[in-house]
Design a protein around this motif. Sequence first.
Motif, PDB file in Angstrom:
ATOM      1  N   MET A 150      -2.914   0.533  -3.973  1.00 13.83           N
ATOM      2  CA  MET A 150      -2.551   0.388  -5.381  1.00 13.83           C
ATOM      3  C   MET A 150      -1.638  -0.706  -5.123  1.00 13.83           C
ATOM      4  O   MET A 150      -1.513  -1.746  -5.981  1.00 13.83           O
ATOM      5  CB  MET A 150      -2.090   1.557  -6.060  1.00 13.83           C
ATOM      6  N   VAL A 151      -0.745  -0.594  -4.285  1.00 13.21           N
ATOM      7  CA  VAL A 151       0.423  -1.665  -4.159  1.00 13.21           C
ATOM      8  C   VAL A 151      -0.260  -2.934  -3.849  1.00 13.21           C
ATOM      9  O   VAL A 151       0.236  -4.044  -4.485  1.00 13.21           O
ATOM     10  CB  VAL A 151       1.388  -1.191  -3.185  1.00 13.21           C
ATOM     11  N   HIS A 152      -1.347  -3.025  -2.797  1.00 13.24           N
ATOM     12  CA  HIS A 152      -1.690  -4.265  -2.554  1.00 13.24           C
ATOM     13  C   HIS A 152      -2.723  -4.806  -3.759  1.00 13.24           C
ATOM     14  O   HIS A 152      -2.279  -5.981  -3.907  1.00 13.24           O
ATOM     15  CB  HIS A 152      -2.776  -4.015  -1.246  1.00 13.24           C
ATOM     16  N   VAL A 153      -3.461  -4.027  -4.367  1.00 11.91           N
ATOM     17  CA  VAL A 153      -4.247  -4.364  -5.379  1.00 11.91           C
ATOM     18  C   VAL A 153      -3.299  -4.877  -6.509  1.00 11.91           C
ATOM     19  O   VAL A 153      -3.586  -6.002  -7.133  1.00 11.91           O
ATOM     20  CB  VAL A 153      -5.126  -3.286  -6.018  1.00 11.91           C
TER      21      VAL A 153
ATOM     22  N   VAL B 154     -10.254  -9.405  -6.277  1.00 11.70           N
ATOM     23  CA  VAL B 154      -9.209  -8.715  -5.552  1.00 11.70           C
ATOM     24  C   VAL B 154      -9.993  -7.101  -5.432  1.00 11.70           C
ATOM     25  O   VAL B 154      -9.857  -6.327  -4.623  1.00 11.70           O
ATOM     26  CB  VAL B 154      -8.185  -8.805  -6.439  1.00 11.70           C
ATOM     27  N   LEU B 155     -10.290  -6.653  -6.318  1.00 14.48           N
ATOM     28  CA  LEU B 155     -11.154  -5.343  -6.594  1.00 14.48           C
ATOM     29  C   LEU B 155     -12.091  -5.101  -5.434  1.00 14.48           C
ATOM     30  O   LEU B 155     -12.112  -4.116  -4.725  1.00 14.48           O
ATOM     31  CB  LEU B 155     -11.505  -5.058  -7.976  1.00 14.48           C
ATOM     32  N   GLN B 156     -12.838  -6.199  -5.420  1.00 16.42           N
ATOM     33  CA  GLN B 156     -13.990  -6.279  -4.125  1.00 16.42           C
ATOM     34  C   GLN B 156     -13.283  -5.903  -2.810  1.00 16.42           C
ATOM     35  O   GLN B 156     -13.772  -5.325  -1.663  1.00 16.42           O
ATOM     36  CB  GLN B 156     -14.944  -7.327  -4.380  1.00 16.42           C
ATOM     37  N   ARG B 157     -12.301  -6.998  -2.562  1.00 14.03           N
ATOM     38  CA  ARG B 157     -11.510  -6.746  -1.256  1.00 14.03           C
ATOM     39  C   ARG B 157     -11.125  -5.461  -1.001  1.00 14.03           C
ATOM     40  O   ARG B 157     -11.270  -5.196   0.187  1.00 14.03           O
ATOM     41  CB  ARG B 157     -10.419  -8.022  -1.341  1.00 14.03           C
ATOM     42  N   HIS B 158     -10.693  -4.793  -2.087  1.00 14.88           N
ATOM     43  CA  HIS B 158     -10.271  -3.232  -1.704  1.00 14.88           C
ATOM     44  C   HIS B 158     -11.227  -2.104  -1.905  1.00 14.88           C
ATOM     45  O   HIS B 158     -11.063  -1.118  -1.947  1.00 14.88           O
ATOM     46  CB  HIS B 158      -9.148  -3.100  -2.664  1.00 14.88           C
ATOM     47  N   ASN B 159     -12.813  -2.513  -2.026  1.00 18.62           N
ATOM     48  CA  ASN B 159     -13.882  -1.679  -2.260  1.00 18.62           C
ATOM     49  C   ASN B 159     -13.403  -1.006  -3.419  1.00 18.62           C
ATOM     50  O   ASN B 159     -13.719   0.432  -3.555  1.00 18.62           O
ATOM     51  CB  ASN B 159     -13.956  -0.879  -1.132  1.00 18.62           C
ATOM     52  N   LEU B 160     -12.964  -1.395  -4.689  1.00 18.79           N
ATOM     53  CA  LEU B 160     -12.813  -0.847  -5.908  1.00 18.79           C
ATOM     54  C   LEU B 160     -14.077  -1.473  -6.838  1.00 18.79           C
ATOM     55  O   LEU B 160     -13.658  -2.627  -7.183  1.00 18.79           O
ATOM     56  CB  LEU B 160     -11.476  -0.822  -6.493  1.00 18.79           C
TER      57      LEU B 160
END
Length: 122
Positions: A34-37, A61-67
């Motif tokens: 969550m901090v990174h996102v 950004v969301l895709q990079r974090h698989n969200l």
Amino acid sequence: MRTLLGALLLGVLIGPWSGCQPSRPQPRVPDSTMVHVLTALHLAAVAPADSVSYEARRAAVLQRHNLTEAAFQRAVAAYTAHPDSLNNVYNAVIDSLVSVQQRIAETQRLMLTPEANAPAAP
């Protein structure tokens, strides 16, 4: 009147259980993720305007974090329901943004200071 009252009571008593299915608990997005996102989203929001829209940067950004957007919104809602956790996350986001700001300032200083770019004397 009695029929209406009976139907209303029956609806109140049975309503909460009708259609109830056991829900699987959603896994919580880890604080570090969550901090990174959030840090990346704040940076994306202030990035210079170019051919890439904020919405596209946000999706990346969301895709990079698989969200997915829905998973991110659920995570935000979960953190909002737990203010202490949200506070901890945002303190880390602020620390990350300050660190980025300091790195940018140092890079600018090095680029603008002739002495920093001069070769060292033998």
